[in-house]
Scaffold this active site. Sequence first.
Site, PDB file in Angstrom:
ATOM      1  N   THR A  80      11.672  13.545  -6.036  1.00  0.00           N
ATOM      2  CA  THR A  80      11.111  12.842  -7.348  1.00  0.00           C
ATOM      3  C   THR A  80      10.586  11.241  -7.227  1.00  0.00           C
ATOM      4  OG1 THR A  80      13.334  11.833  -7.575  1.00  0.00           O
ATOM      5  CG2 THR A  80      13.026  13.975  -8.726  1.00  0.00           C
ATOM      6  N   VAL A 120       2.099 -11.645   2.673  1.00  0.00           N
ATOM      7  CA  VAL A 120       2.856 -12.758   1.737  1.00  0.00           C
ATOM      8  C   VAL A 120       3.633 -13.635   2.542  1.00  0.00           C
ATOM      9  CG1 VAL A 120       3.916 -12.860  -0.442  1.00  0.00           C
ATOM     10  CG2 VAL A 120       2.246 -11.088  -0.117  1.00  0.00           C
ATOM     11  N   LYS A 164       4.353  24.354  -2.247  1.00  0.00           N
ATOM     12  CA  LYS A 164       5.516  24.230  -2.545  1.00  0.00           C
ATOM     13  C   LYS A 164       5.734  25.042  -3.810  1.00  0.00           C
ATOM     14  CE  LYS A 164       9.401  21.148  -3.327  1.00  0.00           C
ATOM     15  NZ  LYS A 164       9.601  19.667  -3.464  1.00  0.00           N
ATOM     16  N   GLY A 193       0.965  -1.109  -0.113  1.00  0.00           N
ATOM     17  CA  GLY A 193      -0.038   0.097   0.114  1.00  0.00           C
ATOM     18  C   GLY A 193       0.751   1.345   0.052  1.00  0.00           C
ATOM     19  N   ALA A 196       2.564   4.831  -3.160  1.00  0.00           N
ATOM     20  CA  ALA A 196       3.077   4.262  -4.274  1.00  0.00           C
ATOM     21  C   ALA A 196       1.945   3.229  -4.611  1.00  0.00           C
ATOM     22  CB  ALA A 196       4.373   3.626  -4.048  1.00  0.00           C
ATOM     23  N   GLU A 252       8.046  13.931   1.971  1.00  0.00           N
ATOM     24  CA  GLU A 252       6.796  15.057   2.316  1.00  0.00           C
ATOM     25  C   GLU A 252       6.925  15.908   1.227  1.00  0.00           C
ATOM     26  OE1 GLU A 252       8.258  16.083   6.257  1.00  0.00           O
ATOM     27  OE2 GLU A 252       6.811  14.780   7.195  1.00  0.00           O
TER      28      GLU A 252
END
Length: 536
Positions: free
Chosen positions: A367, A208, A101, A35, A38, A72
């Site tokens: 990034t 898993v 930002k 989760g 991403a 953040e």
Amino acid sequence: MSETATIIDKYIASRPLGGSTDVPPPVKHICVVGGGSAGWMTALMLATTAYGPRLKVTVLESPQVGIIGVGEGSTPWLRRFFEILGIEESEWMPACNATYKSGITFDGWSTKPGFERYFHPFVSMLDNMTMHPFVDNVHARLEGANVDAHPDRFFLSTALARQAKGPRADANFPFDVWYGYHFDATLLGQFLGRKAVARGVTHLQRHVNHVLLNEQGDIAGLQLDGGETLEADLFVDCTGFASLLTGKALQTPFIGFGENLFNDAAVAMPTPLDGPLESQTVATALRHGWAWKIPLTHRQGNGYVYSSAHCSADEAETELRRHLGLLDADIPARHLKMRVGRMEKIWHRNCVAIGLSQGFIEPLEATALLYVQVTASMLVEVLEKRALGPDAQAQFNEAMRQRFENTRDYIVAHYKTNSRTDTEYWRANAENMRLSESLQAVLMTWMSRKPLVTALKAGRFGQGYPAVSWYALLAGMGIFPDAEDLVPPTAHQARHDLAAVDHFIARSLGNFPDHRELLANIPPGNSDKLLQVYAW
């Protein structure tokens, strides 16, 4: 316009909200493992394909594994993600303690007089009025003329950030400003999860125990706690640095960037918010790396990204506490290790790695979430083209390789151009010659006093970031002839009226509210103004 803009523009073009197709999906079930921001961002984008509910999307999230939840900050492209999905800032920003930002201040990276601090702006339409004077002055100074070429004077975003203004103008002001966000990463993941489930994504909270492979080496299924097996046609690995599927199960080789990106660890320490709420990240150079300062609505995020080869975790924490004036404060610190580099194949067999599992290029330009967005956009595109064969996978992986390496080059340039000599860390960065041909070409072009714009547009080098970012970096670091070698400018070199530039920016500022006031009353979206910003 940057190549990132091209990727997301193509995704946008195929995204008529509510649109659908009668063509069946090339796969019936996609399982996103992991989760966090991403996993849930990817799931939301997969849930908005033209196939609609005929494409089943499951997010498998282990209750035993936490998320990193430290990042953040974002690039401006996160704004487009929410607009594509029809999610207003007034909904998601308060839920995630988010702020605006306008860019990033780099403090202490250069020791050159007058260039000890500079701002990397997210540019605006209005900067088309001041961009040319800036670039002309840069080249005049490279030629030895004593003209002002520091980027901070020429960009509206710089003034917005430094004066604690929000980057969204009054409704009657018809010019957009490109901006990103700061946010609580844990809350963002939770918010995206709620949205994804509401839009039909299945959420399964199970651990898993084992990844099952078939005879061909593809992932056949996931053995869960309790003995059940979860099967899917395509898997997305969002398991972070653990890389449970791509790295461990499929044994995909990892290509490290450690030879020219030295930082591999971080220590984080939030503090109460104090003082004005500036719409900027501050990246301050310390002895063995750099410290971030990120304002949220409820606290200030702080951290130190450093090289463990040059200092220990305890030394890094002590230096961060000293930097914050908290040597004796009883505030806990959180230590993290980073794996900097990329997977050799982002798409390997029937699994696509997204997020930290695919790679990471340290936090300097925020990034990480952008790569999630770009990779998920590309995955949606190939699904809707029904292009899942070996050729499509090879093209996908080559595109991701180029993007990782192009971004890496821009980040490396920050370290290579530093002028600090106080520690071995900074000296080693400045002396580093293990640079890509692309980055060498950028630096050689700059030092030979040739325009970057033409070469960048021709795609010969420095791809991934627009020309203005390269100009802001190299000019902001003071990569010019020494001050004592400068001479008075010719009339042509001094042709721009910088007082008029100052006046223009000052008058434009009057249309932007205080940052706190803007956050208290966030207006509706303004997507009609978007994507006209990066004329460069």
